[in-house]
Design an enzyme around this catalytic site. Sequence first.
Site, PDB file in Angstrom:
ATOM      1  N   ASP A 197      32.240 111.097   0.809  1.00 35.20           N
ATOM      2  CA  ASP A 197      32.735 110.801  -0.320  1.00 35.20           C
ATOM      3  C   ASP A 197      33.084 111.903  -1.357  1.00 35.20           C
ATOM      4  OD1 ASP A 197      33.801 108.937  -2.363  1.00 35.20           O
ATOM      5  OD2 ASP A 197      31.832 107.908  -2.197  1.00 35.20           O
ATOM      6  N   ARG A 252      37.989 113.208  -5.807  1.00 36.92           N
ATOM      7  CA  ARG A 252      37.575 114.058  -7.282  1.00 36.92           C
ATOM      8  C   ARG A 252      37.797 115.605  -6.836  1.00 36.92           C
ATOM      9  NH1 ARG A 252      32.071 111.087  -7.532  1.00 36.92           N
ATOM     10  NH2 ARG A 252      33.013 110.127  -5.652  1.00 36.92           N
ATOM     11  N   GLU A 307      37.691  98.355   3.114  1.00 37.27           N
ATOM     12  CA  GLU A 307      38.077  98.118   1.827  1.00 37.27           C
ATOM     13  C   GLU A 307      39.202  99.386   1.658  1.00 37.27           C
ATOM     14  OE1 GLU A 307      35.018  98.079   2.911  1.00 37.27           O
ATOM     15  OE2 GLU A 307      34.795  96.018   2.924  1.00 37.27           O
ATOM     16  N   ASN A 308      39.240 100.195   2.420  1.00 38.24           N
ATOM     17  CA  ASN A 308      40.047 101.478   1.912  1.00 38.24           C
ATOM     18  C   ASN A 308      41.753 101.074   2.196  1.00 38.24           C
ATOM     19  OD1 ASN A 308      37.968 103.866   3.113  1.00 38.24           O
ATOM     20  ND2 ASN A 308      38.045 103.089   1.170  1.00 38.24           N
ATOM     21  N   ARG A 323      25.564 104.110  -2.971  1.00 38.15           N
ATOM     22  CA  ARG A 323      25.490 102.814  -2.540  1.00 38.15           C
ATOM     23  C   ARG A 323      25.634 103.063  -1.044  1.00 38.15           C
ATOM     24  NH1 ARG A 323      29.073 103.031  -6.837  1.00 38.15           N
ATOM     25  NH2 ARG A 323      30.675 103.879  -5.309  1.00 38.15           N
ATOM     26  N   GLU A 379      16.527 106.640   6.727  1.00 39.12           N
ATOM     27  CA  GLU A 379      16.292 107.257   5.356  1.00 39.12           C
ATOM     28  C   GLU A 379      17.624 107.656   5.002  1.00 39.12           C
ATOM     29  OE1 GLU A 379      13.043 108.071   4.166  1.00 39.12           O
ATOM     30  OE2 GLU A 379      12.284 106.847   5.987  1.00 39.12           O
TER      31      GLU A 379
HETATM   32  C1  FPP Z   1      36.143 108.351   0.046  1.00 40.09           C
HETATM   33  O1  FPP Z   1      36.209 109.534  -0.950  1.00 40.09           O
HETATM   34  C2  FPP Z   1      36.895 109.247   1.417  1.00 40.09           C
HETATM   35  C3  FPP Z   1      37.733 108.724   2.233  1.00 40.09           C
HETATM   36  C4  FPP Z   1      38.229 107.199   1.674  1.00 40.09           C
HETATM   37  C5  FPP Z   1      38.387 109.270   3.026  1.00 40.09           C
HETATM   38  C6  FPP Z   1      37.425 110.045   4.040  1.00 40.09           C
HETATM   39  C7  FPP Z   1      38.174 110.818   5.166  1.00 40.09           C
HETATM   40  C8  FPP Z   1      38.106 112.117   5.579  1.00 40.09           C
HETATM   41  C9  FPP Z   1      36.908 113.129   4.949  1.00 40.09           C
HETATM   42  C10 FPP Z   1      38.986 112.711   6.460  1.00 40.09           C
HETATM   43  C11 FPP Z   1      38.628 112.603   7.898  1.00 40.09           C
HETATM   44  C12 FPP Z   1      39.422 113.179   8.617  1.00 40.09           C
HETATM   45  C13 FPP Z   1      39.228 112.928  10.166  1.00 40.09           C
HETATM   46  C14 FPP Z   1      40.278 113.520  11.240  1.00 40.09           C
HETATM   47  C15 FPP Z   1      38.025 112.081  10.765  1.00 40.09           C
HETATM   48  P1  FPP Z   1      37.497 109.484  -1.968  1.00 40.09           P
HETATM   49  O2  FPP Z   1      38.730 110.177  -1.406  1.00 40.09           O
HETATM   50  O3  FPP Z   1      37.385 107.832  -2.289  1.00 40.09           O
HETATM   51  O4  FPP Z   1      37.049 110.282  -3.247  1.00 40.09           O
HETATM   52  P2  FPP Z   1      36.616 109.830  -4.798  1.00 40.09           P
HETATM   53  O5  FPP Z   1      35.613 108.880  -4.870  1.00 40.09           O
HETATM   54  O6  FPP Z   1      36.377 111.135  -5.340  1.00 40.09           O
HETATM   55  O7  FPP Z   1      37.950 109.144  -5.239  1.00 40.09           O
END
Ligand code: FPP
Length: 217
Positions: free
Chosen positions: A2, A6, A49-50, A171, A184
């Site tokens: 996450d 940001r 959900e994404n 969460r 954990e």
């Molecule tokens: C949630 O944080 C993150 C995601 C929805 C995407 C996570 C994906 C990656 C880290 C890329 C993975 C890549 C590979 C090749 C496996 P957010 O973007 O919603 O952050 P925020 O809460 O700050 O808005």
Amino acid sequence: MDGNGRWAKKRGLPRKFGHREGAKAFKKIADHCMKLGIPYATFYAFSTENQKRPKDEVEALLRLFDEYLDDIREMDAKNVRLKFIGDLSFFPDSTHKKMLEAEEATGNNTGFTCSLALNYGGRDEILHAVKRLVTEGCNLSALNEESFAEYLYTKGLPDVDLIIRTAGERRLSNFLIWQAAYAEYVYTDTLFPDFGKRELDKALAEFGERNRRFGGV
Ligand code: FPP
């Protein structure tokens, strides 16, 4: 993983730049897990959900997954076994095919099992398992926690010991809700693109100090 959004916002960049940095951090962390001798790690890269995110953000994430899948030879050379958990039918056929091929190509590797949760939701996973059980005509009296787990996307993976969540969120967000019954939790305020080897070492040290009783005394 996450905090990509940001991380980008702090720099005045579109969210997709944060995801790109997140993908780099993911690769570094996976390598570090391998070096530390951690046998299994699961990365939550895209939840059910994404899908509701803006189209261009979802497309940018799909491109990142696709690029990663084009580089499977590198993972294979490192003796990594790749696994994809989630409802993969959401992805374009070409991407879905690459996932299955990557699992097949790395299936006998023994170094480190790297699972990617893609279009994954814990509730969706349990529902999917129940539907299969009913369709296949399961023997209810023989059904137990162990045999039920065979119907989950995570079949063959052990229960979760430790969940690390970045970016200050506390969460579970529908992640491995069956498998994490006795996990954990370690939380950090660090945004995922800034989460590096030292942060992982710190989380593991914290985990090492926990007294795990699994409901016993
Ligand atoms: C949630 O944080 C993150 C995601 C929805 C995407 C996570 C994906 C990656 C880290 C890329 C993975 C890549 C590979 C090749 C496996 P957010 O973007 O919603 O952050 P925020 O809460 O700050 O808005």
